[in-house]
Design an enzyme around this catalytic site. Structure first.
Site, PDB file in Angstrom:
ATOM      1  CG  ASP A  14       9.190   0.372  -3.917  1.00 17.45           C
ATOM      2  OD1 ASP A  14       9.991   0.328  -2.976  1.00 17.45           O
ATOM      3  OD2 ASP A  14       8.064  -0.160  -3.895  1.00 17.45           O
ATOM      4  CG  ASP A 108      12.236   0.402   0.700  1.00 18.06           C
ATOM      5  OD1 ASP A 108      11.570   1.275   1.287  1.00 18.06           O
ATOM      6  OD2 ASP A 108      11.804  -0.741   0.488  1.00 18.06           O
ATOM      7  CD  GLU A 109       7.807   3.375  -0.674  1.00 19.63           C
ATOM      8  OE1 GLU A 109       7.196   3.508  -1.756  1.00 19.63           O
ATOM      9  OE2 GLU A 109       7.321   2.790   0.308  1.00 19.63           O
TER      10      GLU A 109
END
Length: 364
Positions: A14, A108-109
């Protein structure tokens, strides 16, 4: 993939305050300062907040006016989605050097199954450290990672030492970790479900574990089985790079209820952007737009509209969603949550098995 007798090794990576961190990386004048990506001083909703802003209580999905009240020095920055997508591709390329089993959750993860990784590294913790170091060296950004034996615990672990941290939950630690966890911290249990659980006397993983499967099914339907096993640290979901999506959606619960059409339009704008960004990145289109609204008393309604041809632009999606929202006003009670979903996806343009999906961002 791990065999039936082999422990799976899962990493959840993350990025730390991804949008805000990219802006601070690219503009030295923003470093160390409280910034909000999206919104403005007068209107709109914060899409992401830097850690400096979070210290004042500024959070993603917060109305800009509220954010400014919390932090007088807050700097609003216009989002640059093309840049965020480019950085996300860099990060995804790093992941792919270690495993083909990548399940993106957003820009983003992502989850990674590194049980049998391409580098033949025995320790998943070592793999996570290498990936974090590579991300820092190649993008100038920091990432936090959680390592565990299933997706649920890997996700929980990645939140433990943010920002720029690593946390490992071993099979021996797992059950006790879950038992001590407040149910409101469980990934996948939102405010409404937490309130229902607490109303039933379920406040922690220990309380959840004490309830029978029949009890949980009675009160939570099909999700009862999932909660039953989560309370025991068990999550059999596999990391799925080729999962086929039936819909694409995004929703936000507001810190202050909405009462006007203007507030609703401002709140819907980033949700529409999230959904459309996913559709663009994954090269899919849908024909049905759905608006979800939850009121202050937790009453929930949905409104949908289906068109003959796939939605081909963000402007068209926005027009459909706003048209669905307008009849909700005036309201007699505030709106605490809004959601946007596009479905009836075009199967022919759905990503091929193995093609990586880039989902809309989530604040971190």
């Amino acid at each position: 993939m791990a065999g039936p007798d082999r422990q799976r090794k899962v990493i959840h990576v993350d990025m730390d305050a991804f949008y805000a961190s990219v802006e601070q990386r690219d503009d030295p004048d923003l470093r160390g300062k409280p910034i909000a990506v999206g919104g403005s001083r007068e209107r709109g909703v914060v899409a992401a907040a830097s850690y400096e802003a979070r210290r004042f209580g500024v959070r993603s999905a917060m109305p800009s006016v509220t954010a400014k009240r919390k932090c007088a020095e807050l700097i609003f920055v216009k989002p640059r989605f093309d840049v965020y997508r480019a950085v996300s591709r860099q990060i995804r390329a790093i992941f792919a050097e270690y495993t083909p089993l990548i399940e993106p959750l957003s820009l983003d993860e992502a989850y990674l199954d590194v049980t049998e990784n391409l580098k033949a590294v025995a320790s998943a913790t070592d793999v996570a450290e290498q990936i974090r170091a590579r991300i820092r060296a190649e993008t100038g950004l920091t990432a936090s990672a959680g390592v565990s034996y299933n997706k649920f615990l890997a996700k929980m672990a990645s939140d433990e030492n943010k920002p720029d941290g690593l946390f490992v939950i071993t099979p021996r630690m797992g059950p006790a970790y879950v038992e001590a966890l407040p149910v409101g911290k469980f990934h996948g249990i939102g405010p409404a479900t937490r309130a229902r659980m607490e109303g039933l006397g379920i406040f922690t993983g220990t309380d959840l574990k004490a309830r029978t499967l029949d009890f949980l099914r009675e009160h939570f339907g099909k999700a009862g089985l999932y909660y039953y096993w989560l309370a025991r640290g068990v999550d059999e979901r596999r990391v799925s790079p080729d999962r086929v999506r039936k819909s694409v959606g995004a929703e936000t619960t507001f810190s202050a209820d909405l009462f006007t059409p203007e507030e609703a339009r401002a709140a819907l704008d980033p949700l529409i952007t999230k959904v459309w960004t996913y559709c663009e990145d994954a090269s899919i289109r849908g024909r049905t737009a759905t608006l979800k609204a939850k009121y202050a008393d937790f009453q929930q309604i949905t409104r949908s509209r289906t068109v003959d041809e796939p939605v081909e632009s963000r402007a068209m999606l926005e027009e459909m969603v706003i048209a669905l929202a307008e009849p909700l006003f005036p309201v007699s009670k505030g709106i605490r949550l809004l959601g946007v979903t596009i479905s009836s996806l075009d199967v022919e343009s759905t990503p091929r098995p193995g093609q990586q999906l880039r989902l809309p961002f989530q604040g971190s």
